[in-house]
Motif scaffolding. Structure first.
Motif, short mmCIF file in Angstrom:
data_model
loop_
_atom_site.label_atom_id
_atom_site.label_comp_id
_atom_site.label_asym_id
_atom_site.label_seq_id
_atom_site.Cartn_x
_atom_site.Cartn_y
_atom_site.Cartn_z
N ALA A 103 1.66 -5.03 3.24
CA ALA A 103 0.62 -5.63 3.94
C ALA A 103 0.72 -7.28 3.83
N TYR A 155 -2.19 -12.04 14.22
CA TYR A 155 -2.72 -11.09 15.01
C TYR A 155 -3.56 -9.98 14.03
N SER A 156 -4.05 -8.99 14.79
CA SER A 156 -4.55 -7.85 13.96
C SER A 156 -3.24 -6.93 13.16
N GLY A 157 -3.66 -6.80 11.96
CA GLY A 157 -2.51 -6.18 11.12
C GLY A 157 -1.65 -6.95 10.27
N ALA A 158 -1.64 -8.28 10.64
CA ALA A 158 -0.76 -9.21 10.05
C ALA A 158 -0.99 -9.29 8.55
N GLY A 159 -2.13 -8.57 8.15
CA GLY A 159 -2.50 -8.72 6.72
C GLY A 159 -3.49 -9.93 6.21
N LYS A 160 -4.02 -10.31 6.97
CA LYS A 160 -4.99 -11.36 6.84
C LYS A 160 -6.13 -10.78 5.80
N SER A 161 -6.70 -9.68 6.32
CA SER A 161 -7.97 -9.06 5.42
C SER A 161 -7.49 -8.78 3.97
N THR A 162 -6.33 -8.17 3.78
CA THR A 162 -5.74 -7.73 2.86
C THR A 162 -5.54 -9.24 1.75
N PHE A 208 1.02 -1.21 -0.09
CA PHE A 208 0.07 -0.01 -0.05
C PHE A 208 0.87 1.27 -0.03
N THR A 256 1.20 4.71 1.38
CA THR A 256 0.60 5.49 2.50
C THR A 256 1.22 6.78 2.59
N LEU A 287 3.78 0.48 2.33
CA LEU A 287 3.58 -0.63 3.41
C LEU A 287 3.32 -1.88 2.86
N1 LIG Z 1 -6.40 0.35 2.09
C1 LIG Z 1 -5.16 0.39 2.86
N2 LIG Z 1 -4.57 1.47 2.54
C2 LIG Z 1 -3.21 1.49 3.30
N3 LIG Z 1 -3.02 0.48 4.29
C3 LIG Z 1 -3.65 -0.43 4.69
C4 LIG Z 1 -4.82 -0.62 4.04
N4 LIG Z 1 -5.68 -1.73 4.19
C5 LIG Z 1 -4.74 -2.45 5.09
N5 LIG Z 1 -3.80 -1.39 5.30
C6 LIG Z 1 -2.49 -1.90 6.37
O1 LIG Z 1 -2.26 -3.04 5.81
C7 LIG Z 1 -1.89 -3.91 7.18
C8 LIG Z 1 -2.66 -5.23 7.13
O2 LIG Z 1 -3.97 -4.84 7.35
P1 LIG Z 1 -5.10 -6.01 7.51
O3 LIG Z 1 -4.82 -6.83 6.07
O4 LIG Z 1 -6.30 -5.31 7.63
O5 LIG Z 1 -4.67 -7.06 8.52
P2 LIG Z 1 -5.66 -8.06 9.55
O6 LIG Z 1 -6.82 -8.20 8.55
O7 LIG Z 1 -4.76 -9.33 9.56
O8 LIG Z 1 -5.72 -7.23 10.67
C9 LIG Z 1 -2.34 -2.93 8.35
O9 LIG Z 1 -0.96 -2.37 8.71
C10 LIG Z 1 -3.10 -1.99 7.77
O10 LIG Z 1 -3.00 -0.96 8.36
#
Ligand SMILES: Nc1ncnc2c1ncn2[C@@H]1O[C@H](COP(=O)(O)OP(=O)(O)O)[C@@H](O)[C@H]1O
Ligand SMILES: [Mg+2]
Lengths: 222, 341
Positions: free
Chosen positions: B20, B39-46, B11, B13, B18
């Motif tokens: 992810a 854990y939270s912020g690991a990049g799972k959702s991405t 990403f 930013t 960053l």
């Molecule tokens: N659209 C975005 N723009 C910038 N940074 C992002 C975006 N989406 C997620 N991030 C960053 O990517 C990292 C992983 O996020 P995310 O995939 O949501 O983690 P998780 O789901 O494991 O908690 C985090 O540091 C988050 O801040």
């Protein structure tokens, strides 16, 4: 009884003027609703992080909306005289008031629509995308239905402001209750006519508010 | 069925790039329930959002049933998305539509005729157990019911794959279990491939066949769930396993005992399947002059078998304690001595 309270009121004329006010409000409201929703959607969709993200277009629409929202209504009418002449062909009568009423209120309503759209949970839009929805489907089946309470309460507020604007336009020659209060009431020193016209305007406002509240309440399932 | 190759997401930013998701590789079999924990912020959702093109990778490819999801756009992408269902932590239902209306939505998107749509919606409502709530609005439903609507909606167009982004993280433990049972049921009945992400090992333990552990954008460990429980390699993996095998009070109890019996040793035993741990302990006491106190025990059921942990305190003279630990090792029991520190 009513005759003694308002000796100078001509009932037929009062009714005619009420219809004129309702007509001006109604016609312009339809246009404001359509233009406001389109502008509101554009403002929302072109803003950062949304479907049609576009800084330039967003800036232009935003600027136009802000400018027209800031011009006082009376001045707007005067400014629009040449435009109205070309469009309507006359400067007197109800039709002549419509351009100013619409241009004066649509930007205000557009902002309210935009605020309503921004309140929609981003996740819901994302869910629709994940289901394979096209942008038009997202607009008509997600954005508009999900912001409907804001759209309705916004148009209620706008309609009420509009009743006030028609009164101002009336003084300048557009007819309606404003015209009645000014020409028959104030100019001829008949205070009862002014008061009666005011009462009618209040009743219209209350009815609009009442209907708006009922609809908003009925559709809001949150 | 699913092939993730060298997938990376960077990403841009305000404070610079960053990463992810960082060069991730794995494959998922058809009909598998595959978990990703981190854990939270690991990049799972991405990562999971790249499975249906909600996020485009910076690098790498991702194929589902031989179709590369990462370089399709427009109509082709929309059609592909109909074959990939997704459910969310916060359900993301349309508040303006009833249960029926919400489940009907993806069918409307796919242009299914009305009569067919209605029939399909009825079936889905039965499948997820929402009979009687068809005309309720989301605001009138409990969290668990909302997620059932989310699941029904995700399954409406008969997808091949179901993506679950923290689908149970907003639910209480009982409801979580009910929803997980429903997912297993759907996986069996429909042969659906499920990919779920979570930060709770309990979810992985209960329904996943395999798990990938994610840390700072990287997959640090990947294995069948039972194997992960038996031989966790990374420190982070051990911590996740601890969520399941060591109830919160365990650590306190152990600290307390370490203080109370400074001479003995505390050992954490782990065993697979239905090993009669009691019998081993009994034999241990018979064969060696040691005293054994059982401190705490727990059996965790995974999809590939049971995994048990038992904390014991062994007292005796040092050489006998060593012999006891040897004995346990010989009997296929994992032994880890908890240090006095
Ligand atoms: N659209 C975005 N723009 C910038 N940074 C992002 C975006 N989406 C997620 N991030 C960053 O990517 C990292 C992983 O996020 P995310 O995939 O949501 O983690 P998780 O789901 O494991 O908690 C985090 O540091 C988050 O801040
Ligand atoms: Mg997440």
């Amino acid at each position: 009884m009513i005759e003694t309270l308002f000796p100078n009121v001509d009932w037929e004329k009062a009714w005619e003027k009420t219809v004129e006010t309702l007509y001006m409000t109604g016609i312009s409201l339809v246009w404001i609703f359509i233009i406001g929703i389109i502008l509101g959607l554009l403002l929302f969709l072109t803003s950062e992080g949304n479907l049609w993200q576009n800084k330039f277009i967003n800036w232009i629409i935003s600027a136009v909306v802000n400018i027209f929202r800031s011009i006082p209504f009376v001045i707007l009418i005067v400014l629009l005289i040449p435009f109205t002449r070309v469009l309507v062909g006359t400067m007197i009568g109800m039709e002549a008031a419509l351009p100013a009423l619409i241009i004066g209120s649509a930007p205000f309503y557009a902002r309210m629509v935009e605020i309503g759209l921004r309140e929609i949970d981003k996740g819901v839009i994302e869910a629709a995308k994940a289901m394979g929805a096209k942008t038009s489907t997202i607009i008509f089946k997600v954005l508009l239905p999900e912001s409907m309470p804001a759209i309705i309460s916004g148009i209620t507020v706008t309609a009420i402001a509009l009743v006030g604007y028609t009164a101002i336009a009336g003084v300048i020659g557009a007819g309606g209750l404003g015209d009645y209060a000014y020409l028959d009431g104030f100019s001829r020193n008949q205070n009862d006519v002014t008061l009666f016209a005011t009462l009618l305007i209040l009743i219209i406002v209350f009815i609009i508010q009442f209907i708006g509240d009922i609809i908003t309440k009925k559709i809001d399932k949150r | 069925m699913i092939n993730v190759q060298n997938i990376t997401k960077v990403f841009t930013t305000k404070s610079g790039p960053l990463t992810a998701v960082n060069h991730v590789n794995f494959t998922i079999d058809e009909g598998e329930i595959f978990g990703i924990i981190g854990y939270s912020g690991a990049g799972k959702s991405t990562l999971i959002r790249m499975f249906n093109g909600l996020e485009t990778p910076t690098e790498g490819s991702l194929t589902i049933a031989d179709k590369d999801i990462t370089n399709i756009r427009g109509k082709e992408l929309r059609l592909a998305r109909r074959e990939i269902g997704m459910i969310f932590q916060h359900f993301n239902l349309l508040w303006s539509r009833t249960v029926r209306g919400n489940i009907s939505f993806p069918l409307e998107i796919a242009g299914v005729p009305k009569a067919l749509r209605e029939k399909r919606v009825e079936n889905l409502i039965k499948l997820v157990g929402l009979e009687g709530r068809e005309d309720a609005y989301p605001s009138q439903l409990s969290g668990g019911q909302k997620q059932r609507v989310g699941i029904a909606r995700a399954l409406a167009n008969n997808p091949k794959v179901l993506l679950c982004d923290e689908a149970t993280s907003a639910l209480d433990p009982q409801t979580t279990d009910a929803i997980l049972d429903l997912l297993v049921d759907i996986n069996r009945k429909l042969g659906l491939t499920i990919i779920l992400i979570t930060h709770e090992m309990h979810v992985i333990r209960k329904i996943c066949h395999r798990v990938a552990v994610m840390d700072s954008g990287k997959i640090v460990e990947i294995a069948p769930v039972l194997d992960i429980f038996r031989h966790p390699k990374e420190e982070i993996t051990k911590r996740f396993i601890g969520q399941v095998t060591e109830p919160e009070e365990t650590k306190e109890t152990i600290d307390h005992l370490l203080e109370k019996y400074p001479d003995g040793k505390i050992a954490k035993l782990s065993f697979i399947g239905d090993v009669a741990e009691q019998a081993i302990i009994t034999r241990l006491i018979r064969e060696l002059p040691v005293t054994v106190n059982i401190l705490q025990g727990k059996v965790s059921q995974t999809r590939n078998g049971a995994y048990g942990t038992l904390f014991i305190h062994i007292e005796g003279n040092p050489s006998d304690i060593e012999a006891a630990i040897d004995f346990l090792n010989k009997n296929q029991v994992g032994v880890e001595v908890v240090q006095n520190d």
